[in-house]
Design an enzyme around this catalytic site. Sequence first.
Site: not given
Length: 389
Positions: A135, A137, A139, A168-169, A247-248, A343, A368
């Site tokens: 947690g 980020t 609002p 939040i994933t 993470a990036r 396509l 991120e």
Amino acid sequence: MPFVPTDPLGIDELLAPEDLAIRDTVRGWAADRVLPHIAGWYESGELPGIRELARELGALGALGMSLEGYGCAGASAVQYGLACLELEAADSGIRSLVSVQGSLAMYAIWKYGSEEQKQRWLPGMAAGELIGCFGLTEPDVGSDPAAMRTYAKRDGGDWVLNGRKMWITNGSVAAVAVVWAQTDEGIRGFAVPTDSAGFSAPEIKHKWSLRASVTSELVMDDVRLPADAVLPGVTGLKGPLGCLSHARYGIIWGAMGAARASFEAALDYAKTREQFGKPIGGFQLTQAKLADMALELHKGILLAHHLGRRMDAGTLRPEQISFGKLNNVREAIDICRTARTILGANGISLEYPVMRHATNLESVLTYEGTVEMHQLVLGKALTGLDAFR
């Protein structure tokens, strides 16, 4: 050596046998457990069986993959990157599940937590028995985390946490939330059990991107935590930013997975779809598109490899991570859009992965670190002048 359309630069020759084995294992798992179902999950906007998937990923060693000890695999950065590429070739939501679990929540505890916190959380998280979220980020606060409003105050021997976190994933399925908050001492991280009184994580609906992913708001109303809930190893923004760098790095690889899946779909389609009496892959304009897509795809993979080697050597800088994230996500979106044109109308159908990857990457482009933030990171590094403020 013959020319291999799926590996035109011979990048596989840079990989050791154990690297290839890890890549092929993750690719096989994704082909068996994700690809047959992902279009339906995306269309319905859900990720059913996420806890079972997490346990399976834990059994593969994919959670906290590059961390040492506590049941983690201790893999190299390159091996972790290859896993991210294969997971995102299936879907960005699956790679996000793994990235948030391992590179954000687990990494924060592993890097900054006490031994007691590590023993309490990391083995179960590595096994996929416990899911974590991260947690940061809020609002009203995205790119400027120093302006976060979530606050933790000391109350006797406890902490009392109040605030909101957004986008939040894993939030609503997590057993532990790593929450960053303002305190009188500066920004601190907290390992928050999600069954704490006053904590809730309503799931966010109505997304048009990352639909096969659990995304939530974290709500903390007078959440009382013991003194040992705070991560003792860091104070200030360097804590969450250090996690974001980790993470990036995975995103640099993962974006190329989405790009590869879209490129391969377009290449296969171009060989079989006929117009004016021959496959469209036989027309010059289509071949020009395929050539340009292949150039950017494999340059991006080479860049990811290079940065992975630097991470394994301990020489990777945050500015270089910004370089990779900015380039690879931006180019991946362009590859997806070009693949969609090959396509034609079929490109918007969930029978093919292209539009799903393109819409997912719109989120990956922003989270991120937005394009603008990474441009400013590189601009400051190039000029020595700070344009952030």
